[in-house]
Design a protein around this motif. Structure first.
Motif, PDB file in Angstrom:
ATOM      1  N   ALA A 114      52.218  35.872  14.934  1.00  0.00           N
ATOM      2  CA  ALA A 114      51.683  34.525  15.157  1.00  0.00           C
ATOM      3  C   ALA A 114      52.831  33.540  15.253  1.00  0.00           C
ATOM      4  N   ILE A 115      52.890  32.799  16.356  1.00  0.00           N
ATOM      5  CA  ILE A 115      53.920  31.778  16.532  1.00  0.00           C
ATOM      6  C   ILE A 115      53.245  30.414  16.425  1.00  0.00           C
ATOM      7  N   VAL A 116      53.618  29.658  15.418  1.00  0.00           N
ATOM      8  CA  VAL A 116      52.920  28.415  15.121  1.00  0.00           C
ATOM      9  C   VAL A 116      53.823  27.227  15.434  1.00  0.00           C
ATOM     10  N   ALA A 117      53.360  26.311  16.244  1.00  0.00           N
ATOM     11  CA  ALA A 117      54.142  25.125  16.559  1.00  0.00           C
ATOM     12  C   ALA A 117      53.662  23.935  15.757  1.00  0.00           C
ATOM     13  N   LEU A 357      43.850  32.108  11.334  1.00  0.00           N
ATOM     14  CA  LEU A 357      44.577  33.161  12.039  1.00  0.00           C
ATOM     15  C   LEU A 357      44.280  34.553  11.502  1.00  0.00           C
ATOM     16  N   LYS A 358      43.310  34.683  10.625  1.00  0.00           N
ATOM     17  CA  LYS A 358      43.124  35.941   9.905  1.00  0.00           C
ATOM     18  C   LYS A 358      42.858  37.126  10.822  1.00  0.00           C
ATOM     19  N   ASP A 359      42.235  36.894  11.971  1.00  0.00           N
ATOM     20  CA  ASP A 359      41.935  37.999  12.876  1.00  0.00           C
ATOM     21  C   ASP A 359      43.139  38.408  13.712  1.00  0.00           C
ATOM     22  N   ARG A 360      44.236  37.646  13.602  1.00  0.00           N
ATOM     23  CA  ARG A 360      45.392  37.911  14.441  1.00  0.00           C
ATOM     24  C   ARG A 360      46.642  38.248  13.648  1.00  0.00           C
ATOM     25  N   VAL A 361      46.824  37.628  12.506  1.00  0.00           N
ATOM     26  CA  VAL A 361      48.002  37.909  11.684  1.00  0.00           C
ATOM     27  C   VAL A 361      47.885  39.301  11.099  1.00  0.00           C
ATOM     28  N   GLY A 362      48.858  40.136  11.419  1.00  0.00           N
ATOM     29  CA  GLY A 362      48.856  41.493  10.906  1.00  0.00           C
ATOM     30  C   GLY A 362      47.847  42.410  11.554  1.00  0.00           C
ATOM     31  N   GLY A 363      47.138  41.894  12.570  1.00  0.00           N
ATOM     32  CA  GLY A 363      46.107  42.707  13.204  1.00  0.00           C
ATOM     33  C   GLY A 363      46.501  43.271  14.536  1.00  0.00           C
ATOM     34  N   GLY A 364      47.757  43.052  14.953  1.00  0.00           N
ATOM     35  CA  GLY A 364      48.243  43.644  16.177  1.00  0.00           C
ATOM     36  C   GLY A 364      48.202  42.731  17.386  1.00  0.00           C
ATOM     37  N   SER A 365      47.430  41.632  17.335  1.00  0.00           N
ATOM     38  CA  SER A 365      47.407  40.707  18.453  1.00  0.00           C
ATOM     39  C   SER A 365      48.253  39.492  18.137  1.00  0.00           C
ATOM     40  N   ARG A 366      48.685  38.798  19.183  1.00  0.00           N
ATOM     41  CA  ARG A 366      49.633  37.709  18.995  1.00  0.00           C
ATOM     42  C   ARG A 366      48.934  36.390  18.710  1.00  0.00           C
ATOM     43  N   VAL A 367      49.526  35.604  17.830  1.00  0.00           N
ATOM     44  CA  VAL A 367      49.089  34.235  17.596  1.00  0.00           C
ATOM     45  C   VAL A 367      50.331  33.383  17.517  1.00  0.00           C
ATOM     46  N   ASN A 368      50.308  32.190  18.076  1.00  0.00           N
ATOM     47  CA  ASN A 368      51.446  31.295  18.018  1.00  0.00           C
ATOM     48  C   ASN A 368      51.012  29.959  17.461  1.00  0.00           C
ATOM     49  N   ILE A 369      51.682  29.506  16.427  1.00  0.00           N
ATOM     50  CA  ILE A 369      51.380  28.190  15.870  1.00  0.00           C
ATOM     51  C   ILE A 369      52.659  27.368  15.960  1.00  0.00           C
ATOM     52  N   VAL A 370      52.597  26.206  16.553  1.00  0.00           N
ATOM     53  CA  VAL A 370      53.778  25.372  16.711  1.00  0.00           C
ATOM     54  C   VAL A 370      53.628  24.096  15.896  1.00  0.00           C
TER      55      VAL A 370
END
Length: 372
Positions: A114-117, A357-370
């Motif tokens: 997960a990439i968080v912005a 992000l629970k369905d994405r963090v550590g689940g193999g799919s990408r998440v980005n948070i910036v």
């Protein structure tokens, strides 16, 4: 060291010839904005506008020649269009600064879940302090977290993490620093504290790509990206080079800050990045002596703006002396005083982000948070 390395790179580039003219790129005056700092080399190859689409092999050859110079840890080369050519109608939208957008290549950071912005729209609202404390909070909740300082002109992570250590290199890879349970990288770790980064837009984009693609981040659950304020080159680079899944906007309560926060929300929407929520920083002031509360910048403006824009309000953070003092000392309050109410406020916001992000963090799919 920087001057001798720059000279060595220029010498190596004399072996790279432009197939259209037969002249080497240095002799032909095609090398623009060459800098060599702490082993990181950046420059642009300038070509006539009509050749921009076909010049990728030349750019690649120049990048390989620079990267092969002893002492170079990484090299980034971008293409720019020659301004001397008569303007022609563009078949597609130009890149930042009106220049041709270089070939993007594969998406960066493939091993980050997960990439968080974290973003702000304007400076001075405590965005970096928020980004650092949220990153430390996520790490304390058991996640593998990276923290990237995307502000090339005004990097703040060295101060806020309490270290001026220079990263080491292994082969052509830069090893990120580890602090407060995080892997962290900033251009501020690679240059002197008082060195101004007098770079044009393409050089800023190249530096960001190096910090993402040539740093050995390893496998991470989450990366927090502390974005520079505004809606410029860094934001465009992030949206083009990593598949951002969301943005968190930080604002103070008063109208002048909310106007810029609104622009930040619209910018992310325009590039197809959903906004995960708004945070109201400096929401209220507490006197350290008597505990009296005062709404110096008003109160509740970010909550109302979130409702108006149809995005989630993630929480409010106080304006407290301890947060500023500990940030300046390089000890984030979440790590230094985790029992305090202000540290718990950061923890609650981090927990909410983790829930989103629970369905994405550590689940193999990408998440980005910036976070800007």
């Amino acid at each position: 060291m920087g001057e001798s390395l720059e000279a060595a790179v220029r010498s190596a580039l004399r072996a790279v010839r432009d197939p259209a003219t037969g002249r080497d790129v240095v002799e032909a005056g095609m090398v623009e904005g060459l800098t060599a700092k702490a082993g990181m080399v950046q420059f642009a190859i300038q070509v006539p506008r009509e050749r921009a689409r076909d010049a990728e092999p030349l750019r690649s050859a120049a990048e390989k020649a620079a990267a092969a110079v002893p002492g170079v840890l990484s090299a980034t080369v971008v293409l720019t269009a020659h301004r001397a050519e008569p303007p022609k109608p563009a078949a597609s939208a130009p890149g930042p600064g009106g220049k041709a957008t270089p070939g993007q290549g594969p998406m960066l950071l493939p091993d980050v879940g997960a990439i968080v912005a974290v973003a702000s729209g304007k400076g001075g609202v405590g965005k970096s302090t928020t980004a650092v404390n949220l990153a430390v909070a996520l790490a304390s909740q058991g996640l593998k977290v990276g923290l990237l300082d995307a502000d090339i002109y005004g990097p703040s992570l060295p101060q806020m993490l309490g270290t001026r250590e220079r990263p080491r290199a292994e082969g052509q890879r830069i090893i990120p620093l580890q602090r407060w349970g995080l892997k962290a990288m900033s251009i501020g770790f690679l240059v002197d504290a008082e060195t101004p980064m007098v770079w044009r837009g393409p050089m800023v984009m190249g530096a960001l790509e190096q910090l993402m693609g040539q740093v050995d981040w390893g496998a991470l659950d989450v990366m927090i990206v502390d974005m520079p304020p505004g809606t410029g080159d860094a934001q465009l680079t992030m949206s083009q080079r990593v598949p951002l899944a969301g943005a968190v906007i930080v604002s103070t309560p008063q109208d002048v800050a909310l106007i810029d926060a609104r622009r930040g929300v619209r910018m992310f929407e325009k590039v197809g990045v959903p906004v995960l929520g708004l945070i109201e920083n400096m929401s209220f002031y507490c006197c350290p002596n008597c505990g009296h509360r005062a709404d110096l910048f008003g109160h509740g403006g970010a909550r109302q703006e979130a409702e108006r824009l149809g995005v989630e309000f993630l929480g409010e953070l106080p304006l407290k002396l301890a947060i500023r003092e500990l940030a300046d000392a390089g000890t984030p309050i979440v790590a230094a005083r985790p029992e305090t109410e202000e540290a718990q406020a950061y923890q609650r916001i981090a927990a909410r982000l983790r829930e989103k992000l629970k369905d994405r963090v550590g689940g193999g799919s990408r998440v980005n948070i910036v976070i800007e």
